[in-house]
Design a protein around this motif. Structure first.
Motif, PDB file in Angstrom:
ATOM      1  N   PRO A  71       0.816  -1.224   0.000  1.00 13.24           N
ATOM      2  CA  PRO A  71       0.000   0.000   0.000  1.00 13.24           C
ATOM      3  C   PRO A  71       0.846   1.268   0.000  1.00 13.24           C
ATOM      4  O   PRO A  71       1.763   1.405   0.807  1.00 13.24           O
ATOM      5  N   ASN A  72       0.499   2.205  -0.901  1.00  9.98           N
ATOM      6  CA  ASN A  72       1.290   3.432  -1.022  1.00  9.98           C
ATOM      7  C   ASN A  72       0.508   4.619  -1.562  1.00  9.98           C
ATOM      8  O   ASN A  72       1.007   5.740  -1.560  1.00  9.98           O
ATOM      9  N   TYR A  73      -0.722   4.405  -2.029  1.00  7.95           N
ATOM     10  CA  TYR A  73      -1.492   5.454  -2.709  1.00  7.95           C
ATOM     11  C   TYR A  73      -2.452   6.152  -1.746  1.00  7.95           C
ATOM     12  O   TYR A  73      -3.072   5.468  -0.925  1.00  7.95           O
ATOM     13  N   PRO A  74      -2.632   7.489  -1.751  1.00  2.00           N
ATOM     14  CA  PRO A  74      -2.064   8.440  -2.725  1.00  2.00           C
ATOM     15  C   PRO A  74      -0.783   9.131  -2.250  1.00  2.00           C
ATOM     16  O   PRO A  74      -0.263   9.986  -2.949  1.00  2.00           O
ATOM     17  N   GLN A  75      -0.288   8.753  -1.064  1.00  2.00           N
ATOM     18  CA  GLN A  75       0.873   9.464  -0.517  1.00  2.00           C
ATOM     19  C   GLN A  75       2.143   9.262  -1.323  1.00  2.00           C
ATOM     20  O   GLN A  75       3.049  10.095  -1.301  1.00  2.00           O
ATOM     21  N   GLY A  76       2.242   8.125  -2.039  1.00  2.00           N
ATOM     22  CA  GLY A  76       3.463   7.835  -2.788  1.00  2.00           C
ATOM     23  C   GLY A  76       4.561   7.286  -1.908  1.00  2.00           C
ATOM     24  O   GLY A  76       5.734   7.265  -2.292  1.00  2.00           O
ATOM     25  N   ARG A  77       4.211   6.822  -0.714  1.00  2.00           N
ATOM     26  CA  ARG A  77       5.147   6.162   0.209  1.00  2.00           C
ATOM     27  C   ARG A  77       4.484   4.899   0.742  1.00  2.00           C
ATOM     28  O   ARG A  77       3.268   4.869   0.985  1.00  2.00           O
ATOM     29  N   ILE A  78       5.275   3.851   0.927  1.00  2.00           N
ATOM     30  CA  ILE A  78       4.732   2.615   1.487  1.00  2.00           C
ATOM     31  C   ILE A  78       4.172   2.908   2.875  1.00  2.00           C
ATOM     32  O   ILE A  78       4.823   3.559   3.696  1.00  2.00           O
ATOM     33  N   PHE A  79       2.961   2.405   3.149  1.00  2.00           N
ATOM     34  CA  PHE A  79       2.346   2.639   4.455  1.00  2.00           C
ATOM     35  C   PHE A  79       3.204   2.019   5.562  1.00  2.00           C
ATOM     36  O   PHE A  79       3.835   0.962   5.366  1.00  2.00           O
ATOM     37  N   GLU A  80       3.176   2.644   6.715  1.00  2.00           N
ATOM     38  CA  GLU A  80       4.050   2.303   7.837  1.00  2.00           C
ATOM     39  C   GLU A  80       4.118   0.800   8.165  1.00  2.00           C
ATOM     40  O   GLU A  80       5.207   0.237   8.262  1.00  2.00           O
ATOM     41  N   PRO A  81       2.991   0.088   8.303  1.00  2.00           N
ATOM     42  CA  PRO A  81       3.081  -1.338   8.693  1.00  2.00           C
ATOM     43  C   PRO A  81       3.776  -2.234   7.666  1.00  2.00           C
ATOM     44  O   PRO A  81       4.150  -3.363   7.983  1.00  2.00           O
ATOM     45  N   TYR A  82       3.933  -1.737   6.424  1.00  2.00           N
ATOM     46  CA  TYR A  82       4.459  -2.573   5.344  1.00  2.00           C
ATOM     47  C   TYR A  82       5.865  -2.178   4.898  1.00  2.00           C
ATOM     48  O   TYR A  82       6.429  -2.833   4.014  1.00  2.00           O
ATOM     49  N   ARG A  83       6.432  -1.152   5.509  1.00  2.00           N
ATOM     50  CA  ARG A  83       7.758  -0.683   5.090  1.00  2.00           C
ATOM     51  C   ARG A  83       8.832  -1.713   5.420  1.00  2.00           C
ATOM     52  O   ARG A  83       8.769  -2.405   6.431  1.00  2.00           O
ATOM     53  N   GLY A  84       9.810  -1.799   4.514  1.00  2.00           N
ATOM     54  CA  GLY A  84      10.909  -2.735   4.712  1.00  2.00           C
ATOM     55  C   GLY A  84      10.593  -4.156   4.297  1.00  2.00           C
ATOM     56  O   GLY A  84      11.418  -5.053   4.452  1.00  2.00           O
ATOM     57  N   LYS A  85       9.409  -4.379   3.719  1.00  2.00           N
ATOM     58  CA  LYS A  85       9.013  -5.729   3.285  1.00  2.00           C
ATOM     59  C   LYS A  85       9.104  -5.832   1.766  1.00  2.00           C
ATOM     60  O   LYS A  85       8.815  -4.868   1.058  1.00  2.00           O
ATOM     61  N   PHE A  86       9.475  -7.005   1.289  1.00  2.00           N
ATOM     62  CA  PHE A  86       9.503  -7.259  -0.143  1.00  2.00           C
ATOM     63  C   PHE A  86       8.166  -7.841  -0.600  1.00  2.00           C
ATOM     64  O   PHE A  86       7.728  -7.616  -1.729  1.00  2.00           O
ATOM     65  N   LYS A  87       7.501  -8.556   0.303  1.00  2.00           N
ATOM     66  CA  LYS A  87       6.210  -9.197  -0.011  1.00  2.00           C
ATOM     67  C   LYS A  87       5.449  -9.386   1.293  1.00  2.00           C
ATOM     68  O   LYS A  87       6.051  -9.630   2.335  1.00  2.00           O
ATOM     69  N   HIS A  88       4.150  -9.273   1.207  1.00  2.00           N
ATOM     70  CA  HIS A  88       3.313  -9.475   2.392  1.00  2.00           C
ATOM     71  C   HIS A  88       2.044 -10.193   1.973  1.00  2.00           C
ATOM     72  O   HIS A  88       1.364  -9.791   1.031  1.00  2.00           O
ATOM     73  N   THR A  89       1.717 -11.288   2.672  1.00  2.00           N
ATOM     74  CA  THR A  89       0.513 -12.065   2.376  1.00  2.00           C
ATOM     75  C   THR A  89      -0.382 -12.104   3.605  1.00  2.00           C
ATOM     76  O   THR A  89       0.094 -12.311   4.718  1.00  2.00           O
ATOM     77  N   SER A  90      -1.680 -11.880   3.376  1.00  2.00           N
ATOM     78  CA  SER A  90      -2.637 -11.915   4.482  1.00  2.00           C
ATOM     79  C   SER A  90      -3.969 -12.457   3.979  1.00  2.00           C
ATOM     80  O   SER A  90      -4.205 -12.552   2.772  1.00  2.00           O
ATOM     81  N   LYS A  91      -4.819 -12.817   4.936  1.00  2.00           N
ATOM     82  CA  LYS A  91      -6.172 -13.285   4.626  1.00  2.00           C
ATOM     83  C   LYS A  91      -7.144 -12.303   5.265  1.00  2.00           C
ATOM     84  O   LYS A  91      -7.132 -12.128   6.484  1.00  2.00           O
ATOM     85  N   GLU A  92      -7.964 -11.667   4.452  1.00  2.00           N
ATOM     86  CA  GLU A  92      -8.905 -10.672   4.950  1.00  2.00           C
ATOM     87  C   GLU A  92     -10.273 -10.947   4.342  1.00  2.00           C
ATOM     88  O   GLU A  92     -10.426 -10.965   3.129  1.00  2.00           O
TER      89      GLU A  92
END
Length: 388
Positions: free
Chosen positions: A43-64
């Motif tokens: 997640p990065n839109y519309p700020q143009g920066r990766i959202f805080e919980p996801y920074r430093g990750k190459f891939k993230h998988t979740s079930k929602e």
């Protein structure tokens, strides 16, 4: 259960019409016995920066909500620099190719377009006689870019037209969010299977507020959404006549600082900027206003702002200032008023002709009732699954 993969550039927790549209599509398919998975950037839109919980990750998988979401690396940027924006799209395309190489892909894939290059990557690498590729076209690029002044009719534009044509030819089914999009595609490929898939909302609708007092004879107009170049909110703020209105603004984007500066340096402009608020809170705020405005800086062929359907569900009368198919929808379903796109004198004339006696509870209820009948997401999804 049928497996289906949705490839998109936008998905919650990102905000905006694109992420909402794909989320409701995914949720609707899941509720209709599809096993849905999502491929989307971190997640990065519309700020143009990766959202805080996801920074430093190459891939993230979740079930929602029983939907599997694979979030892939992207070089995030909302820069006006064309090279940096291209780099962001290409980086996500590389992540997609990497994912395709090491993961099993379902037989049914829905691909969001634009961005054209991301859609091209998915269609190019997933072409197969045994796989059904469904292209969900929400805007006509590169044509929309030409009308917005992003592109000129150069070699680069013609190259993007070829990419667009490749995407249409290699999709088995094309979903278009407007009649103009469908017409455009049929003009190139008359026999292509298409489906009109509007961006209808899906949320708990609060009833309209019965009565509101008008202060100093003024009524309150609200704009909520992206503060981007295409919407032209900064110019709108400068051009409106504030003699009988107060303008309220919610949202964020490229023009935010310009708008804040304009308000700060011009006390005579009756404008209140509220910043960005979560969608569920925004809906409770919007029904407090008398009328909303939906502007576009220029008429964009194929574009029908999803706000039309969302605000109709809220029973909110609209001033539409975008031209094209949106004009026809407002007039056909009697959702409000239409001003000639780009003509601010006509816009102010329309606003001055609106009487507070028209902005009554009964009118708002009629708008909401029409929306429930004519803009029904469940009916649309039930038709769609017969095509998918």
């Amino acid at each position: 259960m049928k497996d289906v993969l949705i490839i998109t550039n936008y998905y919650p927790p990102e905000t905006g019409a694109a992420s909402n549209r794909i989320f409701h599509l995914a949720e609707g398919l899941q509720q209709r016995n599809f096993n849905v998975s999502i491929l989307t950037p971190l997640p990065n839109y519309p700020q143009g920066r990766i959202f805080e919980p996801y920074r430093g990750k190459f891939k993230h998988t979740s079930k929602e909500k029983n939907i599997t979401i694979h979030r892939l690396w992207i070089y995030a940027s909302n820069s006006k620099n064309k090279f940096l924006r291209l780099l962001a799209m290409v980086s996500y395309s590389f992540s997609l190719v990497w994912y395709f190489c090491f993961n099993k892909i379902p037989k049914k894939v829905i691909i969001q377009s634009p961005p054209l290059l991301v859609a091209f990557t998915a269609l190019f690498f997933l072409r197969s006689k045994n796989r059904k590729l469904i292209l969900n076209v929400s805007d006509l690029w590169p044509l929309a870019g030409l009308e917005l002044g992003v592109f000129k009719e150069s070699f680069g534009y013609k190259l993007l037209q070829r990419v667009e044509s490749f995407n249409y030819k290699n999709a088995n089914l094309i979903l278009g969010q407007s009649e103009e999009i469908i017409t455009h595609i049929k003009s190139q490929l008359p026999d292509k299977q298409t489906f009109l898939y509007r961006n209808f909302p899906n949320f708990e609708t609060p009833p309209p507020i019965p009565k509101r007092e008008f202060t100093n004879g003024k009524f309150k107009i609200v704009y909520a959404g992206l503060l981007g170049v295409a919407q032209g909110i900064y110019k709108l703020c400068k051009e409106l006549n504030y003699s009988n209105i107060q303008l309220h603004i919610y949202g964020a984007g490229a023009e935010q600082k310009m708008i804040e500066g304009l308000i700060k340096s011009n006390n005579d402009l009756d404008i209140v900027y509220h910043g960005e608020v979560p969608r569920e809170i925004l809906h409770k705020e919007l029904i407090k206003y008398d009328i909303t405005i939906i502007p576009l800086l220029n008429r964009i062929y194929g574009s029908v702002p999803s706000k039309i359907f969302e605000y109709a569900y809220l029973g909110l009368p609209m001033i539409y200032f975008g031209g094209g198919e949106g004009d026809d929808i407002i007039k056909t379903y009697r959702l409000g008023w239409v001003a000639d796109v780009g003509n601010y004198n006509h816009l102010n004339k329309i606003i001055n002709q609106i009487s507070t006696n028209q902005l009554v509870y009964d009118y708002k209820c009629k708008i909401q009732s029409e929306a429930f009948k004519s803009f029904n997401l469940d009916k649309q999804l039930n038709k769609l699954i017969l095509e998918v």
